[in-house]
Design an enzyme around this catalytic site. Structure first.
Site, PDB file in Angstrom:
ATOM      1  N   PRO A   1      86.758  22.386  18.548  1.00  0.00           N
ATOM      2  CG  PRO A   1      88.074  24.241  19.423  1.00  0.00           C
ATOM      3  CD  PRO A   1      87.342  23.735  18.052  1.00  0.00           C
TER       4      PRO A   1
ATOM      5  CB  CYS B   1      87.371  32.427  18.437  1.00  0.00           C
ATOM      6  SG  CYS B   1      86.516  33.895  18.626  1.00  0.00           S
ATOM      7  CG  HIS B   2      89.825  29.037  19.236  1.00  0.00           C
ATOM      8  ND1 HIS B   2      89.031  29.570  20.075  1.00  0.00           N
ATOM      9  CD2 HIS B   2      90.995  29.313  19.192  1.00  0.00           C
ATOM     10  CE1 HIS B   2      89.797  30.682  20.616  1.00  0.00           C
ATOM     11  NE2 HIS B   2      91.025  30.090  20.122  1.00  0.00           N
ATOM     12  N   GLY B   3      86.899  27.741  15.394  1.00  0.00           N
ATOM     13  CA  GLY B   3      86.433  26.886  14.566  1.00  0.00           C
ATOM     14  C   GLY B   3      85.142  25.866  14.870  1.00  0.00           C
TER      15      GLY B   3
ATOM     16  CG  LEU C   1      89.248  29.179  24.594  1.00  0.00           C
ATOM     17  CD1 LEU C   1      90.360  29.484  23.759  1.00  0.00           C
ATOM     18  CD2 LEU C   1      89.604  28.575  25.948  1.00  0.00           C
TER      19      LEU C   1
END
Length: 183
Positions: A162, A147-149, A124
């Protein structure tokens, strides 16, 4: 008598004053139209500030082995990693069939000791950690996006999380042993 006067007007090699005026008016019209259209055409060219950002020159001589540097290119961070032999070996020893976006380390670098990637997570658009000493670099020693790993290895390839793709390698070239031009 009038026939003689008419024939003398047209007897200058087939050219008349009307032809001359038409040609002159056309030429002036073309110049006028070109002058009016040129500012529009010129406005389609990139601005000077944009052209200035299109390339970035970087002196690599002060970067020690094991040190990472961040520079800006086109408004994005570019991570430059002067990799020690252990990081290079770890990157080369990975079985690429286990990777989500399979690329060998050799496909991602021009010189094994220098890894140069755009520092924007491909999930992202966050900026991963790992450039500063003490940052969480994840279990593969590369970069970690909190943020999202997403976790990247020492060749900036996606290993967990992701993110769908590896960190992007920008166009760059070595201008000397200790200098590069990005872009």
């Amino acid at each position: 008598m009038s026939d003689v006067a008419q024939s003398q007007v047209h007897s200058h090699g087939g050219e008349t004053r009307r032809d001359f005026l038409t040609l002159t008016a056309s030429a002036i019209g073309v110049v006028g139209i070109a002058s009016a259209i040129w500012p529009f055409i010129d406005s389609l060219n990139p601005a000077k500030d944009t052209l200035a950002l299109s390339t970035t020159d970087v002196d690599l001589s002060p970067v020690q082995v094991g040190q990472r540097l961040t520079v800006a290119w086109q408004g994005k961070p570019v991570f430059i990693d002067h990799r020690p032999p252990a990081e290079i070996k770890a990157a080369e020893d990975v079985d690429i069939s286990t990777l989500r976006d399979p690329q060998t380390d050799a496909q991602r670098v021009k010189k094994p000791e220098w890894l140069i990637v755009v520092g924007v997570c491909t999930h992202l658009g966050c900026i991963p950690l790992g450039q500063k000493q003490g940052d969480d670099r994840g279990p593969f020693g590369g970069w970690f996006c909190p943020c999202h790993g997403s976790v990247y290895d020492t060749s900036a390839r996606i290993r967990q999380g992701p993110a769908p793709l590896n960190l992007l390698v920008p166009p760059y070239k070595f201008t000397s042993d200790t200098a590069i031009t990005i872009g």
